[in-house]
Design a protein around this motif. Structure first.
Motif, PDB file in Angstrom:
ATOM      1  N   SER A 267      46.572 -43.761  43.440  1.00 62.08           N
ATOM      2  CA  SER A 267      45.297 -42.410  44.321  1.00 62.08           C
ATOM      3  C   SER A 267      46.558 -41.279  45.072  1.00 62.08           C
ATOM      4  CB  SER A 267      45.257 -42.937  45.782  1.00 62.08           C
ATOM      5  OG  SER A 267      44.234 -43.747  46.120  1.00 62.08           O
ATOM      6  N   LEU A 268      47.690 -41.982  43.579  1.00 61.45           N
ATOM      7  CA  LEU A 268      48.799 -40.097  44.279  1.00 61.45           C
ATOM      8  C   LEU A 268      48.189 -38.854  44.092  1.00 61.45           C
ATOM      9  CD1 LEU A 268      51.476 -42.176  41.170  1.00 61.45           C
ATOM     10  CD2 LEU A 268      51.423 -41.550  44.748  1.00 61.45           C
ATOM     11  N   SER A 269      48.749 -38.476  44.304  1.00 62.96           N
ATOM     12  CA  SER A 269      48.404 -36.874  44.662  1.00 62.96           C
ATOM     13  C   SER A 269      49.613 -35.090  45.031  1.00 62.96           C
ATOM     14  CB  SER A 269      47.805 -36.700  46.437  1.00 62.96           C
ATOM     15  OG  SER A 269      48.444 -36.700  47.145  1.00 62.96           O
ATOM     16  N   GLY A 270      49.439 -34.330  44.879  1.00 61.35           N
ATOM     17  CA  GLY A 270      50.170 -33.785  45.216  1.00 61.35           C
ATOM     18  C   GLY A 270      50.734 -33.389  43.948  1.00 61.35           C
ATOM     19  N   GLU A 271      51.711 -32.082  43.466  1.00 64.11           N
ATOM     20  CA  GLU A 271      51.745 -32.241  41.903  1.00 64.11           C
ATOM     21  C   GLU A 271      52.812 -33.559  41.358  1.00 64.11           C
ATOM     22  OE1 GLU A 271      53.226 -27.574  42.069  1.00 64.11           O
ATOM     23  OE2 GLU A 271      51.409 -27.070  43.261  1.00 64.11           O
ATOM     24  N   LEU A 272      53.249 -32.530  40.187  1.00 68.46           N
ATOM     25  CA  LEU A 272      54.051 -33.464  39.560  1.00 68.46           C
ATOM     26  C   LEU A 272      55.571 -33.142  40.485  1.00 68.46           C
ATOM     27  CD1 LEU A 272      53.000 -33.538  35.186  1.00 68.46           C
ATOM     28  CD2 LEU A 272      53.212 -35.382  37.111  1.00 68.46           C
ATOM     29  N   PRO A 273      56.717 -33.346  39.854  1.00 67.81           N
ATOM     30  CA  PRO A 273      57.564 -33.229  40.839  1.00 67.81           C
ATOM     31  C   PRO A 273      59.060 -32.056  39.642  1.00 67.81           C
ATOM     32  CG  PRO A 273      58.309 -35.324  40.454  1.00 67.81           C
ATOM     33  CD  PRO A 273      56.617 -35.171  40.216  1.00 67.81           C
ATOM     34  N   ARG A 274      58.638 -31.418  40.058  1.00 67.65           N
ATOM     35  CA  ARG A 274      59.886 -30.215  39.759  1.00 67.65           C
ATOM     36  C   ARG A 274      61.815 -30.977  39.110  1.00 67.65           C
ATOM     37  NH1 ARG A 274      59.688 -24.532  42.763  1.00 67.65           N
ATOM     38  NH2 ARG A 274      57.621 -24.369  42.986  1.00 67.65           N
ATOM     39  N   GLY A 275      61.908 -30.214  38.052  1.00 71.11           N
ATOM     40  CA  GLY A 275      62.940 -30.881  37.507  1.00 71.11           C
ATOM     41  C   GLY A 275      62.345 -32.058  36.521  1.00 71.11           C
ATOM     42  N   GLN A 291      44.365 -38.698  42.352  1.00 72.85           N
ATOM     43  CA  GLN A 291      44.351 -37.020  42.116  1.00 72.85           C
ATOM     44  C   GLN A 291      45.236 -36.231  42.496  1.00 72.85           C
ATOM     45  OE1 GLN A 291      43.094 -38.398  46.255  1.00 72.85           O
ATOM     46  NE2 GLN A 291      41.876 -40.481  45.462  1.00 72.85           N
ATOM     47  N   LEU A 292      46.435 -36.380  41.012  1.00 79.34           N
ATOM     48  CA  LEU A 292      47.394 -34.911  41.089  1.00 79.34           C
ATOM     49  C   LEU A 292      46.831 -33.823  40.719  1.00 79.34           C
ATOM     50  CD1 LEU A 292      49.786 -37.751  38.705  1.00 79.34           C
ATOM     51  CD2 LEU A 292      49.653 -36.693  41.842  1.00 79.34           C
ATOM     52  N   SER A 293      47.131 -32.767  41.097  1.00 82.11           N
ATOM     53  CA  SER A 293      46.984 -30.919  41.092  1.00 82.11           C
ATOM     54  C   SER A 293      47.913 -30.744  41.402  1.00 82.11           C
ATOM     55  CB  SER A 293      46.245 -30.568  42.153  1.00 82.11           C
ATOM     56  OG  SER A 293      47.289 -30.978  43.633  1.00 82.11           O
ATOM     57  N   GLY A 294      47.368 -28.863  40.588  1.00 82.30           N
ATOM     58  CA  GLY A 294      48.157 -28.294  40.345  1.00 82.30           C
ATOM     59  C   GLY A 294      48.739 -27.868  38.675  1.00 82.30           C
ATOM     60  N   THR A 295      49.730 -26.938  38.397  1.00 77.58           N
ATOM     61  CA  THR A 295      49.649 -26.924  36.990  1.00 77.58           C
ATOM     62  C   THR A 295      50.181 -27.999  36.301  1.00 77.58           C
ATOM     63  OG1 THR A 295      51.149 -25.137  37.356  1.00 77.58           O
ATOM     64  CG2 THR A 295      48.677 -24.836  37.077  1.00 77.58           C
ATOM     65  N   ILE A 296      50.031 -27.740  34.462  1.00 73.33           N
ATOM     66  CA  ILE A 296      51.450 -28.715  34.319  1.00 73.33           C
ATOM     67  C   ILE A 296      51.833 -27.835  33.745  1.00 73.33           C
ATOM     68  CG2 ILE A 296      51.094 -30.028  32.070  1.00 73.33           C
ATOM     69  CD1 ILE A 296      47.953 -30.501  31.348  1.00 73.33           C
ATOM     70  N   PRO A 297      53.437 -28.758  34.506  1.00 73.68           N
ATOM     71  CA  PRO A 297      54.817 -27.758  34.326  1.00 73.68           C
ATOM     72  C   PRO A 297      55.182 -27.615  32.814  1.00 73.68           C
ATOM     73  CG  PRO A 297      55.037 -30.197  34.844  1.00 73.68           C
ATOM     74  CD  PRO A 297      53.434 -30.243  35.192  1.00 73.68           C
ATOM     75  N   GLU A 298      56.095 -25.566  32.620  1.00 66.50           N
ATOM     76  CA  GLU A 298      56.575 -25.620  31.177  1.00 66.50           C
ATOM     77  C   GLU A 298      57.333 -26.672  30.853  1.00 66.50           C
ATOM     78  OE1 GLU A 298      55.864 -23.541  28.056  1.00 66.50           O
ATOM     79  OE2 GLU A 298      54.633 -23.287  29.401  1.00 66.50           O
ATOM     80  N   GLU A 299      58.637 -27.243  31.902  1.00 64.96           N
ATOM     81  CA  GLU A 299      59.159 -27.751  31.746  1.00 64.96           C
ATOM     82  C   GLU A 299      58.615 -29.063  31.383  1.00 64.96           C
ATOM     83  OE1 GLU A 299      61.297 -29.438  35.188  1.00 64.96           O
ATOM     84  OE2 GLU A 299      60.273 -29.564  36.131  1.00 64.96           O
ATOM     85  N   LEU A 300      57.842 -30.088  30.961  1.00 68.19           N
ATOM     86  CA  LEU A 300      57.558 -31.428  30.237  1.00 68.19           C
ATOM     87  C   LEU A 300      57.412 -30.807  29.187  1.00 68.19           C
ATOM     88  CD1 LEU A 300      56.404 -33.768  31.598  1.00 68.19           C
ATOM     89  CD2 LEU A 300      54.219 -33.039  31.681  1.00 68.19           C
ATOM     90  N   CYS A 301      57.322 -29.996  28.611  1.00 68.58           N
ATOM     91  CA  CYS A 301      56.980 -29.336  27.284  1.00 68.58           C
ATOM     92  C   CYS A 301      58.432 -29.431  26.421  1.00 68.58           C
ATOM     93  CB  CYS A 301      56.038 -28.379  27.354  1.00 68.58           C
ATOM     94  SG  CYS A 301      54.455 -28.304  27.475  1.00 68.58           S
ATOM     95  N   ASN A 313      42.918 -36.798  36.593  1.00 70.79           N
ATOM     96  CA  ASN A 313      43.419 -35.786  38.427  1.00 70.79           C
ATOM     97  C   ASN A 313      42.799 -35.168  38.243  1.00 70.79           C
ATOM     98  OD1 ASN A 313      45.243 -37.749  38.636  1.00 70.79           O
ATOM     99  ND2 ASN A 313      45.877 -37.746  36.646  1.00 70.79           N
ATOM    100  N   ARG A 314      43.064 -34.016  38.768  1.00 70.10           N
ATOM    101  CA  ARG A 314      42.336 -32.630  39.139  1.00 70.10           C
ATOM    102  C   ARG A 314      43.643 -31.410  38.746  1.00 70.10           C
ATOM    103  NH1 ARG A 314      41.952 -34.622  45.661  1.00 70.10           N
ATOM    104  NH2 ARG A 314      40.199 -36.080  44.890  1.00 70.10           N
ATOM    105  N   PHE A 315      44.500 -31.520  37.543  1.00 70.82           N
ATOM    106  CA  PHE A 315      44.902 -30.241  37.098  1.00 70.82           C
ATOM    107  C   PHE A 315      44.397 -29.179  36.788  1.00 70.82           C
ATOM    108  CE2 PHE A 315      47.653 -34.258  36.352  1.00 70.82           C
ATOM    109  CZ  PHE A 315      48.928 -33.698  37.095  1.00 70.82           C
ATOM    110  N   GLU A 316      45.061 -28.252  37.025  1.00 70.93           N
ATOM    111  CA  GLU A 316      44.178 -27.004  36.571  1.00 70.93           C
ATOM    112  C   GLU A 316      44.913 -25.926  35.369  1.00 70.93           C
ATOM    113  OE1 GLU A 316      41.619 -26.088  40.639  1.00 70.93           O
ATOM    114  OE2 GLU A 316      43.453 -25.402  40.679  1.00 70.93           O
ATOM    115  N   GLY A 317      44.195 -24.530  35.649  1.00 71.10           N
ATOM    116  CA  GLY A 317      45.420 -24.106  34.519  1.00 71.10           C
ATOM    117  C   GLY A 317      45.308 -24.571  33.033  1.00 71.10           C
ATOM    118  N   SER A 318      46.012 -23.804  32.112  1.00 69.59           N
ATOM    119  CA  SER A 318      46.225 -24.422  30.445  1.00 69.59           C
ATOM    120  C   SER A 318      46.925 -24.888  30.731  1.00 69.59           C
ATOM    121  CB  SER A 318      46.338 -22.529  30.213  1.00 69.59           C
ATOM    122  OG  SER A 318      48.001 -21.810  30.602  1.00 69.59           O
ATOM    123  N   LEU A 319      46.704 -25.497  29.824  1.00 67.44           N
ATOM    124  CA  LEU A 319      47.996 -26.205  28.722  1.00 67.44           C
ATOM    125  C   LEU A 319      48.600 -25.580  28.020  1.00 67.44           C
ATOM    126  CD1 LEU A 319      48.283 -29.239  27.811  1.00 67.44           C
ATOM    127  CD2 LEU A 319      47.670 -28.715  25.851  1.00 67.44           C
TER     128      LEU A 319
END
Length: 994
Positions: A267-275, A291-301, A313-319
Motif C-alpha cells: 500500500s505504498l504511496s507518494g511518488e517514485l523517489p528522486r535520484g 497506490q503510487l502517484s505522480g509521473t514516471i520520472p525521465e531519469e528512470l529511463c 497504481n495512480r501514475f499520470e501523465g505521458s510515458l
C-alpha cells in the motif's frame, strides 16, 4: 558410551563387514535408518574398504568423508544424526526428500559443518536453538518445511553464517531485530511465512555485506525503514506482498549495487523517489499494485532496465519517450494507471520487447510500428484505451506473438492479413473497435489460435472456408458486425469449439451439415441473421450445449424432437418460420417465449395456433374463443376486485405492525424497511433452509435484494432435515451473522445491507446473488455453465474472501461452515462467501484454537481434528475450502453413495493412486486446461492434509492460486550462496484477464 555399544555390535556382526572402515559403518547405519524406495543407496555396501566411491559421498585426500549429498533421492525417515559422527564432515545436503519429524537438539555435535541443506522436506516443530553452536556454519537452508514458532534468539549469535533461508515454513512469531547481529550474512530469505504482523526491523540495515534480502509475504506492516539504504552490497531487495505503507524511502536510491527491487502488492504511496538514476545496476523494478502517484520520472529511463512493472497504481501523465532507448528492456507492464498521451513512436526499436501491457489507461494515438522490431514480442495487451488508426503491418509479420488484445479502443481500417494467421497466437481480441474489411484467408495459418474475439466492429464479407483449418479454436465471437454469406462447411471441423457467437450479423443460407461434430459446444448464438432451412436434428446430440439462440432468422420446418435431450439454460427459436407440432417437453408455459413469432407452429400455448384445423370450423372456434374470453374477463375482474380488497386489508394490518419493527443498517440504504415488508409473500420465496426462508425482493429502483426471514424465536431445535445435512446450529445464528457481516467490507464477502427485528421475527437483508450458490449450480443440470476459467475464478474469489477473514480482520474470524452452498455467485459468477451463522472470532490473544460446545459445519467438509476435539481455528476453514476446490475439480458432491464409507477427500486420494488424475477431473471440463486443473487440484489436496500444520494459510492459498497458469521461474540462491538469475513473476493481465 554410544560408540562403545556400536563397536560391540560391530564385532558381533557377520564377518564380511570387517573390511569397511569406521566411517563406512556409520554410513551403513544411516542407510538402514532411512526408507529408500528408489534404491538410491544401493551401492552403499560392505564390498569396499572405505565409502568414497558410494553414491553422494565425497572424500578428501586422506580418504575421509567430508561431504554427503543425497539431494533429490526420494529417501524418507528422521534426520540421520549419525552423520555428525563423521569427524571431517563439512557438507550435508538432503534437499527435496521426505525427511520428517523434528530436528534433534544435539545437531550441534556436527562441529565442523559448514553447509546444511534440508530444504523441501517434511520437518516439523520448532527451530533448534543449538544451530547457533555450529561455529563453522556458513550455509543454512530450511526452505519448504513445516517449522513453526519463533526464530530462536540464539540465531543472533551465528559467527560465520552467510546464507539463512527459512522460506515457506509456518513461522508465526515476529521477524526479530537480532538477525541484524549476524554481520557475515550475504543472503537472508524469510519469505512466505505467517509471521505476526510487524515492522521491518531497522537493525537489518546493519548487515552491510547483505546481497539478498527476501521478505515476500511476511505480514509486514508500517513503513520501509531508511536504514535499508545502508545495504551498499545489496543486489536483490524483495518486500512484495505485504501491508507496507507510506512513501518509498529516498535512501533506497543509494543502493548502488542493487539489480532488482520488488515492492509490488503493498500500500505504498507518494511518488517514485528522486535520484533513481544513481541505481546504475538496476535491471528489474516492480512497484506494481500499490497506490503510487505522480509521473514516471525521465531519469528512470536513463537506467539499463530490462523489466519495468508499474501496473495498478495512480501514475499520470505521458510515458517518457526516452524509455524507448533502453537497450535491454524486454518487459513493460503499465496497465491499470491513468497514463495518457501517445506511446513513444520508436518503442521496441532498440530493445528486445517480449511483454507489453498498457491496458486500462488513457493512452491515445497510434500503435508504434516498431514494437516487434527485434522479433521477440510475445504478448501485446492494449485493451481499454483510446488508441486510434490502423494496426501496423509490421505486427502481421511478428511470428513470435502468442497473445494479442487490442479490444475496446478506437482502432480502424483493415486488419493486416498476416495478423490473422500468426502461427503461435492463441488469443486474438479485436472487440469493440471500428475495424472493417474481411476475415482474411490467411487465418488458415493460425495453428495455435484458441480464442478469436472480434465483436462490435464493422467486419464484412463471408467467413472464409479456411476457418475450418484452425482446429484449436475454442471460442469464435463475432457478433454485431456485418458478416454475410453462409457459414462455411468447414466450420464443423472445429471439434474443440466451446462458443460460437455470431448474432446480429447478415449471415444467410443454411446451417452446414455435420454439426454433431461440435461435441464440446456450450453456446450457439446465431440470433438476428438471415439464416434459412431446417434446424438440424443433430443439434440434439450436442450433450454439453446449454445456450441455444437461433431467433430472428428464417428457419423453417419442425422443431427437432432431439432438442428435448439437451439440458438448456436458454432456448430461443422465436421469430422464425417454424411449423408443425411442438415437442411435448416444450409444450409448457415456461417455454412460451422461446417460440413466439412462428405462425405455423402448433401447440396449446397462447400465441401459438393450430393451422391444421379445417377452414370451415374457424368461425365455430372463434365463437367458442369469444365465450371463453368473456368468461375470463368476468373472472379476472372478480379476482382483481378481491385482490385489491385483500391488499388493502393487508396494508391496513401491516400499517399497524410496521411501527413495531426496528431497523439496523450497515450501509447507506436507498430503501426503507416498509418496502421490504410489503414484498414478503410466498410468491417471492426463492429458498428455504434450516434457519428460515429466503425471499427475492425487487425494490422500487429496480434493484433486487435477498431477505432471510429467520424462524420464530432465537433458537430452533434440530429437525431430521438438519441432521441429514450434517449441520448443528450452536448459537443464535442471527447474532453471529449481524456481528460478523455488519463489520466486514470486502468484495468477496456477501454484503449485509441491514437487519429488521421485532419481538418474534428477524430479517436479514443481503445483496442479491442472481446465480445462486455454487453448490446448487455445480451439482445441478446447469453445471455446464461452469467451465474451467469460471471455476478457477470462483475458487480464487472465495479464497480471497476467507483470507480477508483470517488475516485482515482484527481479531481474525473463523467461518466454521465453509462449503459450496455457502459460496454465492453474482451475475458475472463472481464469488461471495456467505452464511456466518456459526462464525466465531478467534480469541484476542490468538494463541491456539478455541474449544466449541458442539460441531458446526457440514458432513464432508469438517476437518478431521475438529470432529473429535471440537477445537476450532483457521486450519478448519482451510480444510473445508480444500474440499470446495476438490468439488470444483471433480464436479462431485463431498458425500456420495458411490464413495461408500469414504468422503470426497479420501476418494480423490485413492483414485489418484490407483487410476490417475484423468479419473478424478470432471469429464465436462475441457482437457486443454488439464495442466492448470492439476495445479489447482494439488492446492486442494494440500488444504485437506490430515495434519493441520501441513495446511497452508489462506494467504498462501491465494498466492498459490494466483500463480496457477503463470510461468514461475525459481528464484532460490544457487548452492554456492551466490545470487541466482533474475526472477520475473508473470503478473500479466491482472485486471485484464482473457
Amino acid at each position: 558410551m554410544l560408540r562403545f555399544l556400536f563397536f560391540f555390535l560391530f564385532f558381533l556382526s557377520p564377518s564380511p563387514t570387517l573390511g569397511l572402515n569406521q566411517e563406512g559403518l556409520y554410513l551403513l547405519s544411516v542407510k538402514h535408518s532411512l526408507d529408500d524406495p528408489g534404491s538410491a543407496l544401493s551401492n552403499w555396501n560392505d564390498r569396499h574398504e572405505n565409502p568414497c566411491s558410494w553414491f553422494g559421498i565425497s572424500c578428501d585426500s586422506s580418504l575421509s568423508v567430508y561431504s554427503v549429498d543425497l539431494s533429490n533421492t526420494n529417501i524418507a525417515g528422521t534426520f540421520p544424526s549419525l552423520l555428525c559422527n563423521l569427524p571431517n564432515i563439512t557438507f550435508i545436503s538432503l534437499y527435496n526428500n521426505s525427511i520428517n519429524s523434528t530436528l534433534p537438539s544435539d545437531i550441534s555435535i556436527c562441529k565442523n559443518l559448514q553447509h546444511l541443506d534440508l530444504a523441501q522436506n517434511l520437518l516439523t516443530g520448532a527451530l533448534p536453538p543449538t544451530f547457533a553452536d555450529l561455529s563453522e556454519l556458513r550455509y543454512l537452508d530450511l526452505t519448504g518445511n513445516n517449522f513453526s514458532g519463533d526464530i530462536p534468539q540464539t540465531f543472533g549469535r551465528f559467527q560465520k553464517l552467510e546464507v539463512l533461508s527459512l522460506v515457506y515454513n509456518l513461522l508465526d512469531g515476529a521477524i526479530p531485530p537480532f538477525l541484524g547481529n549476524i554481520s557475515t550474512l550475504k543472503m537472508l530469505n524469510l519469505s512466505y511465512n505467517p509471521f505476526t504482523p510487524g515492522k521491518i526491523p531497522p537493525e537489518l540495515g546493519n548487515l552491510t555485506g547483505l546481497e539478498v534480502l527476501w521478505l515476500t509475504d511476511c505480514n509486514l506492516v508500517g513503513e520501509i525503514p531508511d536504514s535499508l539504504g545502508r545495504l551498499k552490497s545489496l543486489k536483490d531487495l524483495d518486500l512484495a506482498i505485504n501491508n507496507l505503507h507510506g512513501p518509498i524511502p529516498s535512501s533506497l536510491v543509494e543502493l548502488s549495487s542493487v539489480v532488482q527491487i520488488e515492492l509490488y502488492n503493498n500500500s505504498l504511496s507518494g511518488e517514485l523517489p528522486r535520484g533513481m538514476s544513481n541505481l546504475t545496476a538496476l535491471r528489474l523494478l516492480d512497484v506494481s499494485m500499490n497506490q503510487l502517484s505522480g509521473t514516471i520520472p525521465e531519469e528512470l529511463c536513463s537506467l539499463q532496465l530490462e523489466s519495468l512493472n508499474l501496473y495498478e497504481n495512480r501514475f499520470e501523465g505521458s510515458l517518457p519517450a526516452s524509455i524507448a532507448n533502453s537497450p535491454g528492456l524486454y518487459e513493460l507492464r503499465l496497465f491499470g494507471n491513468r497514463l495518457s498521451g501517445d506511446l513513444p513512436r520508436n518503442l521496441g526499436k532498440n530493445s528486445p520487447l517480449q511483454w507489453v501491457d498498457v491496458s486500462n489507461n488513457l493512452f491515445s494515438g497510434g500503435i508504434p510500428a516498431t514494437l516487434c522490431e527485434k522479433g521477440a514480442l510475445e504478448e501485446l495487451l492494449m485493451i481499454y484505451n483510446s488508441f486510434t488508426g490502423e494496426i501496423p503491418a509490421s505486427l502481421g509479420e511478428c511470428n513470435s506473438l502468442t497473445r494479442v488484445r487490442l479490444g475496446h479502443n478506437k482502432l480502424s481500417g483493415e486488419v493486416p492479413a498476416g495478423l490473422w494467421g500468426l502461427p503461435h497466437v492463441y488469443l486474438l481480441e479485436l472487440a469493440e473497435n471500428y475495424f472493417s474489411g474481411q476475415i482474411a484467408k490467411t487465418i488458415a495459418g493460425a495453428a495455435n489460435l484458441s480464442l478469436l474475439m472480434i465483436t462490435k466492429n464493422n467486419f464484412t464479407g463471408a467467413i472464409p472456408e479456411e476457418i475450418g483449418w484452425v482446429e484449436s479454436l475454442v471460442e469464435l465471437s463475432g457478433s454485431n458486425n456485418r458478416l454475410s454469406g453462409s457459414l462455411p462447411q468447414s466450420i464443423v471441423n472445429l471439434r474443440q469449439l466451446d462458443t460460437l457467437d455470431l448474432h446480429n450479423n447478415e449471415l444467410s443460407g443454411e446451417l452446414p451439415s455435420g454439426v454433431e461434430s461440435w461435441k464440446k459446444l456450450n453456446e450457439l448464438n446465431l440470433a438476428n441473421n438471415d439464416i434459412s432451412g431446417k434446424i438440424p436434428d443433430e443439434i440434439g446430440k450436442l450433450s454439453v450445449l446449454n445456450y441455444l439462440d437461433l431467433s430472428g432468422n428464417r428457419f423453417s420446418g419442425k422443431v427437432p424432437f432431439g432438442l428435448q435431450n439437451l439440458k438448456l439454460n436458454l432456448l430461443n427459436l422465436s421469430d422464425n418460420h417454424l411449423s408443425g407440432d411442438l415437442p411435448p417437453l416444450f409444450a409448457k408455459e415456461m417455454y412460451k417465449n422461446s417460440f413466439l413469432g412462428n405462425r405455423g407452429l402448433c401447440g396449446s400455448l397462447e400465441g401459438l395456433c393450430d393451422n391444421r384445423a379445417e377452414a370451415k370450423s374457424q368461425g365455430y372456434i372463434w365463437l367458442l374463443r369469444c365465450i371463453f374470453i368473456l368468461a375470463g374477463l368476468v373472472f379476472t375482474v372478480g379476482v382483481v376486485w378481491f385482490y385489491l380488497k385483500y391488499r388493502n386489508f393487508k396494508k391496513a394490518k401491516r400499517a399497524i405492525d410496521k411501527s413495531k419493527w426496528t431497523l439496523m443498517s450497515f450501509h447507506k440504504l436507498g430503501f426503507s424497511e416498509y418496502e421490504i415488508l410489503d414484498c414478503l409473500d410466498e410468491d417471492n420465496v426463492i429458498g428455504s433452509g434450516a434457519s428460515g426462508k429466503v425471499y427475492k425482493v425487487v425494490l422500487s429502483n429496480g434493484e433486487a435484494v435477498a431477505v432471510k426471514k429467520l424462524w420464530g424465536g432465537i433458537k430452533k431445535e434440530l429437525d431430521s432435515g438438519d441432521v441429514e445435512k450434517g449441520r448443528v446450529v450452536e448459537d443464535d445464528g442471527f447474532e453471529a451473522e449481524v456481528d460478523t457481516l455488519g463489520k466486514i467490507r470486502h468484495k468477496n464477502i456477501v454484503k449485509l445491507w441491514c437487519c429488521c427485528t421485532t419481538r418474534d421475527c428477524k430479517l436479514l437483508v443481503y445483496e442479491y446473488m442472481p446465480n445462486g450458490s455454487l453448490g446448487n449450480l455445480l451439482h445441478s443440470s446447469k453445471g455446464g455453465l461452469l467451465d474451467w476459467p469460471t471455476r478457477y475464478k470462483i475458487a480464487l474469489d472465495a479464497a480471497e474472501g476467507l483470507s480477508y477473514l483470517h488475516h485482515d480482520c482484527v481479531p481474525p474470524i473463523v467461518h466454521r461452515d465453509v462449503k459450496s452452498n455457502n459460496i454465492l455467485l453474482d451475475g458475472d459468477f463472481g464469488a461471495r462467501v456467505a452464511d456466518f451463522g456459526v462464525a466465531k472470532v478467534v480469541d484476542a490473544a490468538g494463541k491456539g484454537p478455541k474449544s466449541m460446545s458442539a460441531i458446526a459445519g457440514s458432513c464432508g467438509y469438517i476437518a478431521p481434528e475438529y470432529a473429535y476435539t471440537l477445537r476450532v481455528n483457521e486450519k478448519s476453514d482451510i480444510y473445508s475450502f480444500g474440499v470446495v476446490i476438490l468439488e470444483l475439480v471433480t464436479g462431485r458432491l463431498p458425500i456420495d453413495p458411490e464413495f461408500g464409507e469414504k468422503d470426497l477427500v479420501k476418494w480423490v486420494c485413492t483414485t489418484l493412486d490407483q487410476k490417475g488424475v484423468d479419473h478424478v477431473v470432471d469429464s465436462k471440463l475441457d482437457p486443454c486446461h488439464k495442466e492448470e486443473i492439476c495445479k489447482v487440484l494439488n492446492v486442494g489436496l494440500l488444504c485437506t492434509s490430515p495434519l493441520p500444520i501441513n495446511r497452508p494459510s489462506m494467504r498462501r492459498v491465494v498466492k498459490m492460486l494466483q500463480e496457477v497458469g503463470t510461468e514461475i521461474h525459481p528464484r532460490i540462491a544457487s548452492k554456492d550462496g551466490k545470487l541466482s538469475p533474475y526472477y520475473y513473476e508473470d503478473a500479466s493481465d491482472q485486471g485484464s484477464v482473457a
